[in-house]
Write a protein that holds these residues in place. Structure first.
Motif, PDB file in Angstrom:
ATOM      1  N   ALA A 112       0.900  -1.349   0.133  1.00 43.52           N
ATOM      2  CA  ALA A 112       0.037  -0.006  -0.114  1.00 43.52           C
ATOM      3  C   ALA A 112       1.024   1.230  -0.059  1.00 43.52           C
ATOM      4  O   ALA A 112       0.505   2.228  -0.769  1.00 43.52           O
ATOM      5  CB  ALA A 112      -0.894   0.064   1.350  1.00 43.52           C
ATOM      6  N   LEU A 113       1.958   1.215   0.873  1.00 48.51           N
ATOM      7  CA  LEU A 113       2.886   2.332   0.964  1.00 48.51           C
ATOM      8  C   LEU A 113       3.591   2.741  -0.465  1.00 48.51           C
ATOM      9  O   LEU A 113       3.717   3.800  -0.972  1.00 48.51           O
ATOM     10  CB  LEU A 113       4.034   2.173   2.029  1.00 48.51           C
ATOM     11  CG  LEU A 113       3.217   2.263   3.410  1.00 48.51           C
ATOM     12  CD1 LEU A 113       4.438   1.875   4.452  1.00 48.51           C
ATOM     13  CD2 LEU A 113       2.735   3.639   3.718  1.00 48.51           C
ATOM     14  N   ARG A 114       3.948   1.606  -1.138  1.00 45.36           N
ATOM     15  CA  ARG A 114       4.392   1.748  -2.287  1.00 45.36           C
ATOM     16  C   ARG A 114       3.567   2.110  -3.465  1.00 45.36           C
ATOM     17  O   ARG A 114       4.008   2.986  -4.281  1.00 45.36           O
ATOM     18  CB  ARG A 114       5.022   0.181  -2.997  1.00 45.36           C
ATOM     19  CG  ARG A 114       6.045   0.117  -4.022  1.00 45.36           C
ATOM     20  CD  ARG A 114       6.415  -1.243  -4.253  1.00 45.36           C
ATOM     21  NE  ARG A 114       7.278  -1.737  -3.395  1.00 45.36           N
ATOM     22  CZ  ARG A 114       7.183  -2.908  -2.523  1.00 45.36           C
ATOM     23  NH1 ARG A 114       6.258  -3.508  -3.005  1.00 45.36           N
ATOM     24  NH2 ARG A 114       7.993  -3.078  -1.568  1.00 45.36           N
ATOM     25  N   LEU A 115       2.384   1.784  -3.250  1.00 45.16           N
ATOM     26  CA  LEU A 115       1.447   2.166  -4.409  1.00 45.16           C
ATOM     27  C   LEU A 115       1.109   3.659  -4.251  1.00 45.16           C
ATOM     28  O   LEU A 115       0.926   4.326  -5.131  1.00 45.16           O
ATOM     29  CB  LEU A 115      -0.004   1.416  -4.190  1.00 45.16           C
ATOM     30  CG  LEU A 115      -0.992   1.850  -5.214  1.00 45.16           C
ATOM     31  CD1 LEU A 115      -0.913   1.710  -6.636  1.00 45.16           C
ATOM     32  CD2 LEU A 115      -2.496   1.048  -4.712  1.00 45.16           C
ATOM     33  N   ILE A 116       1.029   4.165  -2.821  1.00 43.37           N
ATOM     34  CA  ILE A 116       0.904   5.492  -2.516  1.00 43.37           C
ATOM     35  C   ILE A 116       2.113   6.346  -3.222  1.00 43.37           C
ATOM     36  O   ILE A 116       1.928   7.345  -3.660  1.00 43.37           O
ATOM     37  CB  ILE A 116       0.414   5.981  -0.910  1.00 43.37           C
ATOM     38  CG1 ILE A 116      -0.548   5.305  -0.711  1.00 43.37           C
ATOM     39  CG2 ILE A 116       0.774   7.296  -0.610  1.00 43.37           C
ATOM     40  CD1 ILE A 116      -0.756   5.264   0.997  1.00 43.37           C
ATOM     41  N   PHE A 117       3.126   5.742  -3.044  1.00 43.57           N
ATOM     42  CA  PHE A 117       4.456   6.329  -3.360  1.00 43.57           C
ATOM     43  C   PHE A 117       4.464   6.464  -4.808  1.00 43.57           C
ATOM     44  O   PHE A 117       4.581   7.706  -5.414  1.00 43.57           O
ATOM     45  CB  PHE A 117       5.942   5.629  -3.026  1.00 43.57           C
ATOM     46  CG  PHE A 117       7.182   6.131  -3.658  1.00 43.57           C
ATOM     47  CD1 PHE A 117       7.552   7.136  -3.178  1.00 43.57           C
ATOM     48  CD2 PHE A 117       7.450   5.331  -4.539  1.00 43.57           C
ATOM     49  CE1 PHE A 117       8.757   7.743  -3.883  1.00 43.57           C
ATOM     50  CE2 PHE A 117       8.726   5.705  -5.133  1.00 43.57           C
ATOM     51  CZ  PHE A 117       9.557   6.920  -4.997  1.00 43.57           C
ATOM     52  N   CYS A 118       4.068   5.630  -5.548  1.00 48.67           N
ATOM     53  CA  CYS A 118       4.016   5.664  -7.153  1.00 48.67           C
ATOM     54  C   CYS A 118       2.883   6.477  -7.326  1.00 48.67           C
ATOM     55  O   CYS A 118       3.292   7.439  -8.504  1.00 48.67           O
ATOM     56  CB  CYS A 118       3.567   4.149  -7.847  1.00 48.67           C
ATOM     57  SG  CYS A 118       4.897   2.955  -7.738  1.00 48.67           S
ATOM     58  N   ALA A 119       1.675   6.393  -6.984  1.00 45.91           N
ATOM     59  CA  ALA A 119       0.744   7.464  -7.429  1.00 45.91           C
ATOM     60  C   ALA A 119       1.111   8.868  -6.946  1.00 45.91           C
ATOM     61  O   ALA A 119       0.495   9.872  -8.031  1.00 45.91           O
ATOM     62  CB  ALA A 119      -0.652   7.110  -6.643  1.00 45.91           C
ATOM     63  N   ALA A 120       1.509   9.255  -5.920  1.00 41.90           N
ATOM     64  CA  ALA A 120       1.973  10.398  -5.540  1.00 41.90           C
ATOM     65  C   ALA A 120       3.066  11.007  -6.386  1.00 41.90           C
ATOM     66  O   ALA A 120       2.997  12.103  -6.979  1.00 41.90           O
ATOM     67  CB  ALA A 120       2.332  10.507  -3.972  1.00 41.90           C
ATOM     68  N   GLY A 121       3.979  10.241  -6.906  1.00 46.81           N
ATOM     69  CA  GLY A 121       5.189  10.476  -7.772  1.00 46.81           C
ATOM     70  C   GLY A 121       4.515  10.942  -9.126  1.00 46.81           C
ATOM     71  O   GLY A 121       5.122  12.075  -9.690  1.00 46.81           O
ATOM     72  N   LEU A 122       3.683  10.136  -9.630  1.00 44.59           N
ATOM     73  CA  LEU A 122       3.131  10.285 -10.936  1.00 44.59           C
ATOM     74  C   LEU A 122       2.183  11.610 -10.689  1.00 44.59           C
ATOM     75  O   LEU A 122       2.273  12.367 -11.876  1.00 44.59           O
ATOM     76  CB  LEU A 122       2.209   9.142 -11.249  1.00 44.59           C
ATOM     77  CG  LEU A 122       2.813   7.877 -11.994  1.00 44.59           C
ATOM     78  CD1 LEU A 122       1.885   6.734 -11.875  1.00 44.59           C
ATOM     79  CD2 LEU A 122       3.619   8.091 -13.071  1.00 44.59           C
ATOM     80  N   GLN A 123       1.286  11.878 -10.020  1.00 44.71           N
ATOM     81  CA  GLN A 123       0.681  12.917  -9.897  1.00 44.71           C
ATOM     82  C   GLN A 123       1.528  14.296  -9.658  1.00 44.71           C
ATOM     83  O   GLN A 123       1.123  15.188 -10.492  1.00 44.71           O
ATOM     84  CB  GLN A 123      -0.355  12.773  -8.631  1.00 44.71           C
ATOM     85  CG  GLN A 123      -1.333  11.582  -8.686  1.00 44.71           C
ATOM     86  CD  GLN A 123      -2.343  11.771  -9.846  1.00 44.71           C
ATOM     87  OE1 GLN A 123      -2.557  12.744 -10.366  1.00 44.71           O
ATOM     88  NE2 GLN A 123      -2.721  10.779 -10.144  1.00 44.71           N
ATOM     89  N   VAL A 124       2.248  14.229  -8.761  1.00 45.58           N
ATOM     90  CA  VAL A 124       3.253  15.480  -8.755  1.00 45.58           C
ATOM     91  C   VAL A 124       3.938  15.741  -9.780  1.00 45.58           C
ATOM     92  O   VAL A 124       4.049  17.028 -10.510  1.00 45.58           O
ATOM     93  CB  VAL A 124       4.243  15.325  -7.392  1.00 45.58           C
ATOM     94  CG1 VAL A 124       5.245  16.540  -7.142  1.00 45.58           C
ATOM     95  CG2 VAL A 124       3.335  15.275  -6.216  1.00 45.58           C
ATOM     96  N   SER A 125       4.579  14.862 -10.275  1.00 45.00           N
ATOM     97  CA  SER A 125       5.348  14.947 -11.745  1.00 45.00           C
ATOM     98  C   SER A 125       4.648  15.613 -12.965  1.00 45.00           C
ATOM     99  O   SER A 125       4.938  16.616 -13.464  1.00 45.00           O
ATOM    100  CB  SER A 125       6.074  13.775 -11.992  1.00 45.00           C
ATOM    101  OG  SER A 125       6.923  13.237 -10.888  1.00 45.00           O
ATOM    102  N   TYR A 126       3.482  14.911 -13.075  1.00 42.23           N
ATOM    103  CA  TYR A 126       2.938  15.321 -14.342  1.00 42.23           C
ATOM    104  C   TYR A 126       1.836  16.355 -13.995  1.00 42.23           C
ATOM    105  O   TYR A 126       1.463  17.251 -14.919  1.00 42.23           O
ATOM    106  CB  TYR A 126       2.011  14.212 -14.817  1.00 42.23           C
ATOM    107  CG  TYR A 126       3.095  12.983 -15.585  1.00 42.23           C
ATOM    108  CD1 TYR A 126       3.583  13.625 -16.928  1.00 42.23           C
ATOM    109  CD2 TYR A 126       3.453  12.215 -15.261  1.00 42.23           C
ATOM    110  CE1 TYR A 126       4.489  12.953 -17.529  1.00 42.23           C
ATOM    111  CE2 TYR A 126       4.552  11.334 -15.654  1.00 42.23           C
ATOM    112  CZ  TYR A 126       4.862  11.790 -17.069  1.00 42.23           C
ATOM    113  OH  TYR A 126       5.706  10.916 -17.649  1.00 42.23           O
ATOM    114  N   LEU A 127       1.243  16.685 -12.944  1.00 47.18           N
ATOM    115  CA  LEU A 127       0.622  17.754 -12.579  1.00 47.18           C
ATOM    116  C   LEU A 127       1.233  19.106 -12.547  1.00 47.18           C
ATOM    117  O   LEU A 127       1.008  20.177 -13.139  1.00 47.18           O
ATOM    118  CB  LEU A 127      -0.183  17.642 -11.463  1.00 47.18           C
ATOM    119  CG  LEU A 127      -1.437  16.745 -11.149  1.00 47.18           C
ATOM    120  CD1 LEU A 127      -1.989  16.771  -9.879  1.00 47.18           C
ATOM    121  CD2 LEU A 127      -2.581  17.075 -12.033  1.00 47.18           C
TER     122      LEU A 127
END
Length: 431
Positions: A112-127
């Motif tokens: 779950a923590l790894r998924l949150i890390f991936c989702a946050a990284g993608l959202q921050v980078s591309y937003l």
């Protein structure tokens, strides 16, 4: 004949550069670089000065049986560029696929923590990348007060170069630090995907001068339609009925949004014919890129190797074209005059490179379905963020059209995951 061309030329200018006519400047024909279609042609001519000699060299090496009789210091480089290292051998890197299919030995909390890390990284980078993209292409720099006009940055190709040079550096370091499969594809084959990738990125930046950012995001969401068409032509793929159904839904949703868009005085909030033409170019080039890369993955290579090969040729094409036009040093001069633009351009490149790494890591850890859901949510957030920061207005019908588009995207993810699970259950279990 010359008098006829001068009568026709002013009639073509409003088609490809409507804002120039609105400004009613007497020096309309003096600045050819203000007409996007001419810039497009000049960029293509710049790439041709590299592609055409390269084509004749590759043809010469193949006709002369260089692989059999070649020797010397240049032999390994020519062999890798023209002939490759080995034959086609399966899909993407086996390490990534096997690690994804193995049962997870870690705890659910770590997953779950790894998924949150991936989702946050993608959202921050591309937003962040989307906000900066709109800021750089639609706003001016150097204005001391709101009444002053300031100076706008106009060369989209330089931004493409900035993104590619940093992505090349990151992927090159990744390939050096981490073990990669033995590379077998001829290097020149990356140039096809590289050229289409450059042009799709150029169209993406250039379109923001003529269309709103929410319109561009929806166009990206609807690119599954030309991807399917290009897949039939390039890769001879076949598609399921639900893929055609969701493609029609996406077309309906995008049409609802475009037809209900309200007009505004600011160039970044309107949609012009030039913007639609450039956007169509982006979708066509991007569709070809993805399908050509699918064909390249028939060679044994990792995603990072693909990233390195495509960005290598992208840097070669863009820096060559920029130097030939004299735009490279002009863009550097603009960066020197406006430190805020320099910061935005570098941060734009960092977000692009980091975003690509997050893409590879997320697909490796959780698969394509989870990645698609995250990126679909990112597109929805990008529209909301752009409307909030830059004042884009969306009507009720337009909002309903956006909802239809994202509903269709989620239906695609759901149908694809169901089909994949049914195929896995139908396969006989290994003892």
């Amino acid at each position: 004949m010359p008098s006829f061309s001068w009568r026709v030329w002013p009639a073509l200018v409003p088609l490809f550069f409507p804002y120039a006519v609105a400004s009613e400047e007497p020096s309309l024909l003096d600045g050819w670089h203000d007409v996007w279609f001419l810039r497009f042609l000049v960029n293509m001519l710049g790439y041709a000065t590299i592609i055409v000699p390269g084509y004749f060299l590759i043809s010469y090496f193949k006709r002369s049986n260089y692989l059999d009789r070649g020797s010397g210091l240049c032999y390994p480089a020519i062999k890798a560029c023209v002939f490759g290292g080995e034959d086609k051998s399966g899909l993407l890197d086996d390490v990534s696929l096997s690690s994804r299919n193995e049962p997870d030995s870690g705890s659910s909390l770590k997953q779950a923590l790894r998924l949150i890390f991936c989702a946050a990284g993608l959202q921050v980078s591309y937003l962040t990348w989307g906000v900066l993209q709109e800021r750089v292409m639609t706003r001016s720099y150097g204005a001391a007060s709101p009444d002053q006009e300031g100076e706008k940055f106009k060369d989209s190709q330089f931004l493409v170069f900035m993104n590619r040079i940093l992505a090349l550096t990151v992927s090159g370091l990744w390939c050096v630090l981490f073990k990669q499969p033995r590379h077998g594809a001829p290097m020149y084959k990356y140039s096809f995907a590289s050229l289409s990738n450059i042009m799709s990125s150029w169209c993406q930046y250039e379109a923001l001068k003529f269309i709103s950012f929410p319109t561009q995001v929806l166009a990206k969401a609807s690119k599954v339609i030309p991807v399917m068409l290009m897949g039939k032509m390039v890769s001879r793929k076949s598609y399921e009925y639900w893929e055609y159904f969701t493609a029609v839904l996406i077309s309906v949703g995008v049409s609802m949004f475009l037809l209900s868009s309200s007009t505004s005085k600011h160039p970044s909030t309107v949609t012009t014919f030039s913007g639609v033409v450039i956007l169509v170019g982006y979708i066509v080039f991007d569709s070809f890129t993805s399908n050509w890369q699918d064909n390249l993955f028939k060679y044994k290579m990792s995603s990072v190797q693909m990233m390195f090969g495509v960005n290598l040729f992208s840097c070669l094409f863009t820096v060559g074209s920029l130097l030939e036009q004299g735009a490279f040093f002009e863009s550097l001069s603009f960066m020197a005059r406006h430190s805020e633009f320099a910061f935005h351009a570098v941060l734009l490149s960092v977000c692009s490179a980091c975003g690509q790494l997050f893409i590879f890591y997320t697909i490796n850890q959780f698969g394509a379905a989870v990645f698609t859901i995250i990126m679909t949510l990112r597109q929805a957030f990008a529209i909301l963020l752009s409307c909030f920061l830059y004042g884009h207005s969306v009507t009720v019908v337009g909002g309903f059209g956006i909802a239809v588009v994202f509903l269709a995207l989620f239906l695609r993810v759901y149908a694809r995951s169901r089909m994949k699970s049914s195929r896995q259950s139908a396969q006989p279990q290994k003892v």
